[in-house]
Design a protein around this motif. Structure first.
Motif, PDB file in Angstrom:
ATOM      1  N   ARG A   1       0.600  -1.471   0.112  1.00 29.86           N
ATOM      2  CA  ARG A   1       0.196  -0.191  -0.217  1.00 29.86           C
ATOM      3  C   ARG A   1       0.651   1.350   0.019  1.00 29.86           C
ATOM      4  O   ARG A   1       0.710   1.968  -0.359  1.00 29.86           O
ATOM      5  CB  ARG A   1      -0.994   0.587   1.050  1.00 29.86           C
ATOM      6  CG  ARG A   1      -1.961   1.158   1.332  1.00 29.86           C
ATOM      7  CD  ARG A   1      -2.909   1.182   2.451  1.00 29.86           C
ATOM      8  NE  ARG A   1      -3.822   2.268   2.184  1.00 29.86           N
ATOM      9  CZ  ARG A   1      -3.852   3.043   2.993  1.00 29.86           C
ATOM     10  NH1 ARG A   1      -2.731   3.330   3.973  1.00 29.86           N
ATOM     11  NH2 ARG A   1      -5.050   4.645   3.349  1.00 29.86           N
ATOM     12  N   ARG A   2       1.166   1.051   0.799  1.00 32.48           N
ATOM     13  CA  ARG A   2       2.565   2.508   0.453  1.00 32.48           C
ATOM     14  C   ARG A   2       3.544   2.595  -0.298  1.00 32.48           C
ATOM     15  O   ARG A   2       3.846   3.754  -1.094  1.00 32.48           O
ATOM     16  CB  ARG A   2       3.908   2.312   1.795  1.00 32.48           C
ATOM     17  CG  ARG A   2       5.022   3.490   1.885  1.00 32.48           C
ATOM     18  CD  ARG A   2       6.127   2.907   2.761  1.00 32.48           C
ATOM     19  NE  ARG A   2       6.450   1.534   1.942  1.00 32.48           N
ATOM     20  CZ  ARG A   2       7.091   0.101   2.270  1.00 32.48           C
ATOM     21  NH1 ARG A   2       5.642   0.200   3.763  1.00 32.48           N
ATOM     22  NH2 ARG A   2       7.079  -0.664   1.719  1.00 32.48           N
ATOM     23  N   SER A   3       3.700   1.615  -1.111  1.00 32.35           N
ATOM     24  CA  SER A   3       4.788   1.856  -2.284  1.00 32.35           C
ATOM     25  C   SER A   3       3.041   1.702  -3.699  1.00 32.35           C
ATOM     26  O   SER A   3       3.769   2.967  -4.746  1.00 32.35           O
ATOM     27  CB  SER A   3       4.876   0.714  -3.147  1.00 32.35           C
ATOM     28  OG  SER A   3       6.088  -0.310  -2.006  1.00 32.35           O
ATOM     29  N   ALA A   4       2.418   1.624  -3.442  1.00 27.90           N
ATOM     30  CA  ALA A   4       1.387   2.262  -4.497  1.00 27.90           C
ATOM     31  C   ALA A   4       1.076   3.651  -4.497  1.00 27.90           C
ATOM     32  O   ALA A   4       0.480   4.267  -5.366  1.00 27.90           O
ATOM     33  CB  ALA A   4       0.126   0.615  -4.076  1.00 27.90           C
ATOM     34  N   GLY A   5       0.902   3.852  -2.992  1.00 28.27           N
ATOM     35  CA  GLY A   5       1.083   5.373  -2.720  1.00 28.27           C
ATOM     36  C   GLY A   5       2.232   6.068  -3.410  1.00 28.27           C
ATOM     37  O   GLY A   5       1.757   7.658  -4.110  1.00 28.27           O
ATOM     38  N   GLU A   6       3.265   5.627  -3.389  1.00 33.41           N
ATOM     39  CA  GLU A   6       4.361   6.461  -4.188  1.00 33.41           C
ATOM     40  C   GLU A   6       4.014   6.972  -6.306  1.00 33.41           C
ATOM     41  O   GLU A   6       4.266   7.495  -5.990  1.00 33.41           O
ATOM     42  CB  GLU A   6       5.889   6.179  -4.021  1.00 33.41           C
ATOM     43  CG  GLU A   6       5.497   5.993  -2.264  1.00 33.41           C
ATOM     44  CD  GLU A   6       6.530   7.555  -1.810  1.00 33.41           C
ATOM     45  OE1 GLU A   6       6.998   8.330  -3.002  1.00 33.41           O
ATOM     46  OE2 GLU A   6       5.872   8.388  -0.577  1.00 33.41           O
ATOM     47  N   TYR A   7       4.048   5.567  -6.232  1.00 33.09           N
ATOM     48  CA  TYR A   7       4.015   5.210  -7.828  1.00 33.09           C
ATOM     49  C   TYR A   7       2.319   5.778  -7.600  1.00 33.09           C
ATOM     50  O   TYR A   7       2.648   6.709  -9.347  1.00 33.09           O
ATOM     51  CB  TYR A   7       3.608   3.896  -7.886  1.00 33.09           C
ATOM     52  CG  TYR A   7       4.735   3.272  -8.276  1.00 33.09           C
ATOM     53  CD1 TYR A   7       5.594   3.094  -8.798  1.00 33.09           C
ATOM     54  CD2 TYR A   7       4.882   2.022  -7.492  1.00 33.09           C
ATOM     55  CE1 TYR A   7       6.959   3.030  -9.331  1.00 33.09           C
ATOM     56  CE2 TYR A   7       6.127   1.208  -7.742  1.00 33.09           C
ATOM     57  CZ  TYR A   7       7.161   2.060  -8.359  1.00 33.09           C
ATOM     58  OH  TYR A   7       8.445   1.261  -8.752  1.00 33.09           O
ATOM     59  N   LEU A   8       1.496   6.324  -6.907  1.00 34.92           N
ATOM     60  CA  LEU A   8       0.135   7.109  -7.886  1.00 34.92           C
ATOM     61  C   LEU A   8       0.807   8.576  -8.072  1.00 34.92           C
ATOM     62  O   LEU A   8       0.391   9.548  -8.536  1.00 34.92           O
ATOM     63  CB  LEU A   8      -0.564   7.637  -6.752  1.00 34.92           C
ATOM     64  CG  LEU A   8      -1.570   5.705  -7.317  1.00 34.92           C
ATOM     65  CD1 LEU A   8      -2.861   5.380  -5.864  1.00 34.92           C
ATOM     66  CD2 LEU A   8      -2.018   5.116  -8.340  1.00 34.92           C
ATOM     67  N   ARG A   9       1.577   8.688  -6.917  1.00 30.47           N
ATOM     68  CA  ARG A   9       2.453  10.143  -6.888  1.00 30.47           C
ATOM     69  C   ARG A   9       3.438  10.591  -7.935  1.00 30.47           C
ATOM     70  O   ARG A   9       3.125  11.387  -8.781  1.00 30.47           O
ATOM     71  CB  ARG A   9       3.238  10.997  -5.724  1.00 30.47           C
ATOM     72  CG  ARG A   9       2.134  10.896  -4.234  1.00 30.47           C
ATOM     73  CD  ARG A   9       2.223  11.440  -3.671  1.00 30.47           C
ATOM     74  NE  ARG A   9       2.615  10.384  -1.775  1.00 30.47           N
ATOM     75  CZ  ARG A   9       2.255   9.238  -1.475  1.00 30.47           C
ATOM     76  NH1 ARG A   9       1.493  10.173  -1.511  1.00 30.47           N
ATOM     77  NH2 ARG A   9       3.627   8.387  -0.772  1.00 30.47           N
ATOM     78  N   ILE A  10       3.779   9.727  -8.236  1.00 28.83           N
ATOM     79  CA  ILE A  10       4.999   9.770  -9.735  1.00 28.83           C
ATOM     80  C   ILE A  10       3.732   9.650 -10.877  1.00 28.83           C
ATOM     81  O   ILE A  10       3.924  10.696 -11.721  1.00 28.83           O
ATOM     82  CB  ILE A  10       5.632   8.462 -10.150  1.00 28.83           C
ATOM     83  CG1 ILE A  10       6.805   8.571  -8.544  1.00 28.83           C
ATOM     84  CG2 ILE A  10       6.475   8.246 -11.231  1.00 28.83           C
ATOM     85  CD1 ILE A  10       7.397   7.799  -8.329  1.00 28.83           C
ATOM     86  N   TYR A  11       2.845   9.127 -10.886  1.00 29.70           N
ATOM     87  CA  TYR A  11       1.953   9.019 -12.028  1.00 29.70           C
ATOM     88  C   TYR A  11       1.464  10.136 -12.205  1.00 29.70           C
ATOM     89  O   TYR A  11       1.131  11.113 -12.780  1.00 29.70           O
ATOM     90  CB  TYR A  11       0.985   7.657 -11.890  1.00 29.70           C
ATOM     91  CG  TYR A  11       1.526   6.554 -11.706  1.00 29.70           C
ATOM     92  CD1 TYR A  11       2.409   6.035 -12.475  1.00 29.70           C
ATOM     93  CD2 TYR A  11       1.001   5.701 -11.293  1.00 29.70           C
ATOM     94  CE1 TYR A  11       2.995   4.973 -12.545  1.00 29.70           C
ATOM     95  CE2 TYR A  11       0.966   4.046 -11.718  1.00 29.70           C
ATOM     96  CZ  TYR A  11       2.335   4.100 -11.916  1.00 29.70           C
ATOM     97  OH  TYR A  11       2.989   3.198 -11.818  1.00 29.70           O
ATOM     98  N   SER A  12       0.513  11.102 -11.189  1.00 25.32           N
ATOM     99  CA  SER A  12       0.202  12.167 -10.936  1.00 25.32           C
ATOM    100  C   SER A  12       1.381  13.272 -11.404  1.00 25.32           C
ATOM    101  O   SER A  12       0.038  13.795 -12.441  1.00 25.32           O
ATOM    102  CB  SER A  12      -0.335  12.609  -9.701  1.00 25.32           C
ATOM    103  OG  SER A  12      -0.909  13.854  -9.558  1.00 25.32           O
ATOM    104  N   GLY A  13       2.430  13.396 -11.219  1.00 24.22           N
ATOM    105  CA  GLY A  13       3.289  14.477 -11.666  1.00 24.22           C
ATOM    106  C   GLY A  13       3.856  14.000 -12.593  1.00 24.22           C
ATOM    107  O   GLY A  13       3.770  14.927 -13.627  1.00 24.22           O
ATOM    108  N   ILE A  14       3.888  13.186 -13.947  1.00 20.78           N
ATOM    109  CA  ILE A  14       4.260  13.213 -14.903  1.00 20.78           C
ATOM    110  C   ILE A  14       2.796  13.257 -15.542  1.00 20.78           C
ATOM    111  O   ILE A  14       3.117  13.721 -16.942  1.00 20.78           O
ATOM    112  CB  ILE A  14       4.795  11.638 -14.749  1.00 20.78           C
ATOM    113  CG1 ILE A  14       3.930  10.930 -14.966  1.00 20.78           C
ATOM    114  CG2 ILE A  14       5.982  12.092 -14.526  1.00 20.78           C
ATOM    115  CD1 ILE A  14       4.804   9.083 -15.895  1.00 20.78           C
ATOM    116  N   THR A  15       1.358  13.254 -15.902  1.00 21.01           N
ATOM    117  CA  THR A  15       0.347  13.211 -16.239  1.00 21.01           C
ATOM    118  C   THR A  15      -0.148  14.959 -16.035  1.00 21.01           C
ATOM    119  O   THR A  15      -1.542  14.989 -16.871  1.00 21.01           O
ATOM    120  CB  THR A  15      -0.697  12.343 -15.644  1.00 21.01           C
ATOM    121  OG1 THR A  15      -1.017  12.182 -14.152  1.00 21.01           O
ATOM    122  CG2 THR A  15      -0.060  10.943 -16.172  1.00 21.01           C
ATOM    123  N   GLY A  16      -0.031  14.719 -14.885  1.00 20.22           N
ATOM    124  CA  GLY A  16      -0.662  16.450 -14.362  1.00 20.22           C
ATOM    125  C   GLY A  16      -2.295  16.096 -13.734  1.00 20.22           C
ATOM    126  O   GLY A  16      -2.746  16.899 -13.624  1.00 20.22           O
TER     127      GLY A  16
END
Length: 590
Positions: free
Chosen positions: A470-485
């Motif tokens: 769950r912790r890792s998933a949250g980090e990746y979602l933040r990365i996805y959000s950062g590159i897609t806007g």
């Protein structure tokens, strides 16, 4: 959709292996757990991988055939079938081509470059046949490294590919996908410009991983420490300049483990299940492990375990250097693994030197591995490099205390035991040095024998650590959000402020001056040292010195009155074992 009408991000996860479909290493564990965790956090998630023979044989009846198309790779025009299977809110797509994937193994063929070139090309060209057009394609290691490159190449001609963002995850930078420059056009169908401008060239070779790192919108490593280490030549296998150049888009996201799969309370592979509240089952598992491995059935003797590939970067040369010193301690040693011939021969020889105290099994046996995690007391991982490591997390989940070198994910998950405040979740050493490793092994064994209450609390902290995805998933979602806007759309009922703190990893929270006093058992055990008003460093040094010296001299450690008799029994037993060991060693030397 959220209440504001926002749509969930659409992620396509491209990988060459994933549990439960196919596995050769840790990548499969990650690919089998992370997508489901990301889907649980609100993203639309799909995984794409080759349709290998073993997948068809085991899961063929569950696969849904969707369609087929033809994929152009340089001068080739090859059939590609698309199959689907849905489980755990994740859609799995399988790309079929019998010429490339109907084989006994996943890797190890002379045409691996062409095989995974086709896979990468097919992922891009088969997008129109999938259920959604992805916002992000998440690629893993060199086998999918051509995807960001093909998206850039196709984006020049087709606008729809320009909006797709890419993430490249490096699981082990040692494997880069290197080929001769003459294959660029003939094998991968790329224009010579990709070579001429240096995008995919490294030290005279085509380097697919380098090209992916440069072309991807974000790059991740499988632990924060490994992400930093990749900027240095010692760890980067020639890629340090590329990693420093791309540091602005590099993140370290710690891997996790499947907490349901690795659960001592429900694991069907171990002899007896147990929990942190009732560890009686672990004692039974220890007895079963000793029986399975032909060790003396001594319930009070700690078992030190190694479950590893037997290769140099796992630190096995350190074990070899001080092996006899380790065996002089009151401990049993268990080794499971396979790899380089020199290490296999060494451990086979070592087993004969210490019958009943040391055992090795060459090869890999999942059931035996789980029995080792459950039955051992200490788990040794002295790796020269370790991008993340899963074994130390599995060991802690089963209440087996890790002893690790501070590198990569080992440094991020195992925090050193601090006697003065009874904190930490394992034992660590920094320098790649056999003497330093031996020192902390002595500390761990000494704590087990002489401070059983402290060792018990240390074991419980290991078991209470949160290594879920769950912790890792949250980090990746933040990365996805950062590159897609695009904002992260959280699942209904989630507290937006909820976060998993460092204590979830077993990292001790720093006590403030106003904090509650330590629990009585710790105060009683340390009050006898009569430290000054600020005891931190003196107490830590004193306790380390006493534990280490006691292991060396075999003298009883300072104990609370109620523990005196058991301590005397254990010390007498240890001394007897040591005397026997010295006698057999003398004979061996003669």
């Amino acid at each position: 959709m959220s209440e504001k009408g926002e749509t969930a991000m659409k992620i396509l996860y491209a990988t060459s292996e994933a549990v439960p479909f196919c596995k050769t290493g840790g990548l499969a564990d990650v690919s089998g757990s992370l997508p489901a965790a990301i889907a649980a956090e609100g993203a639309q998630m799909a995984v794409v991988l080759p349709l290998y023979r073993r997948i068809r044989d085991q899961f063929g009846s569950q696969l849904e055939y969707l369609c087929y198309d033809y994929v152009n790779l340089a001068w080739r025009r090859s059939y590609c079938g698309l199959f689907r299977l849905v489980r755990d809110k994740v859609t799995y797509y399988f790309l079929d081509n019998e010429q490339y994937f109907n084989r006994g193994n996943l890797y190890g063929y002379m045409d691996d470059g062409e095989r995974f070139g086709f896979f990468s090309r097919a992922v891009v060209r088969m997008l129109p046949h999938m259920a959604f057009w992805p916002d992000v394609i998440h690629c893993n290691d060199w086998q999918s490294a051509l995807i960001p490159i093909y998206l850039k190449d196709d984006g020049v001609r087709e606008e729809r590919y320009r909006a797709v963002r890419t993430v490249m995850t490096i699981h082990n930078i040692e494997y880069q996908g290197r080929f001769g420059p003459e294959v660029t056009g003939d094998l991968f169908g790329l224009d010579s410009g990709w070579v001429n401008d240096g995008t995919i060239m490294m030290d005279g070779d085509v380097n697919l991983l380098k090209g992916a790192i440069l072309c991807a919108d974000a790059v991740t490593a499988v632990s924060p420490s490994y992400a930093e280490e990749l900027k240095y030549a010692y760890f980067a296998h020639g890629m340090e300049s590329v990693m420093r150049r791309c540091a602005y888009k590099l993140s370290g996201v710690l891997n996790g483990i499947d907490m349901k799969r690795y659960d001592p309370a429900a694991d069907p592979l171990i002899a007896k299940n147990y929990t942190a509240a009732d560890l009686s089952g672990k004692a039974a598992d220890k007895a079963e492990l000793q029986r399975l491995m032909g060790l003396r059935e001594e319930p009070d003797t700690p078992i030190l375990a190694v479950v590893s590939r037997l290769v140099a970067h796992k630190g096995l040369d350190l074990i070899r250097e001080v092996f006899h010193d380790i065996m002089e301690l009151p401990v049993q040693l268990v080794v499971l693994g396979q790899g380089d011939e020199k290490f296999e021969e060494f451990f086979s020889w070592a087993q004969g030197q210490y019958p009943g105290r040391m055992a090795v099994r060459l090869g890999y046996d999942e059931a035996l591995a789980m029995n080792i995690y459950a039955g051992a007391d200490l788990f040794l991982m002295p790796s020269r490099s370790e991008p993340c490591g899963l074994s130390q997390m599995i060991a802690m989940r089963y209440g087996t205390v890790p002893i690790v070198r501070e590198t990569g994910g080992l440094k991020d998950t195992v925090h050193p035991y601090e006697a003065w405040r009874d904190a930490g979740n394992g034992f660590t050493f920094a320098a790649y040095n056999s003497g330093d490793m031996l020192f902390v092994i002595r500390q761990a064994v000494g704590l087990y024998w002489d401070y059983p209450d402290h060792f018990h609390r240390l074991r419980l902290r290991c078991m209470e650590g949160d290594f879920s995805w769950r912790r890792s998933a949250g980090e990746y979602l933040r990365i996805y959000s950062g590159i897609t806007g695009k904002p992260r759309v959280k699942p209904a009922g989630e507290d937006p402020e909820s976060r998993i703190g460092e204590e979830a990893l077993g990292k001790p929270a720093v006590q403030e001056e106003s904090a509650q006093p330590a629990e009585p058992a710790l105060q009683e055990g340390t009050a006898q040292l009569a430290e000054p008003a600020h005891p931190e460093k003196p107490l830590a040094a004193a306790l380390v010195e006493r534990v280490t010296e006691q292991v060396r001299t075999e003298k009883p450690a300072l104990k609370a009155p109620e523990d005196t008799k058991p301590a005397e029994k254990k010390t007498a037993k240890r001394k007897g074992s040591a005397d026997k060991k010295e006698t057999s060693a003398d004979k061996a030397d003669k």
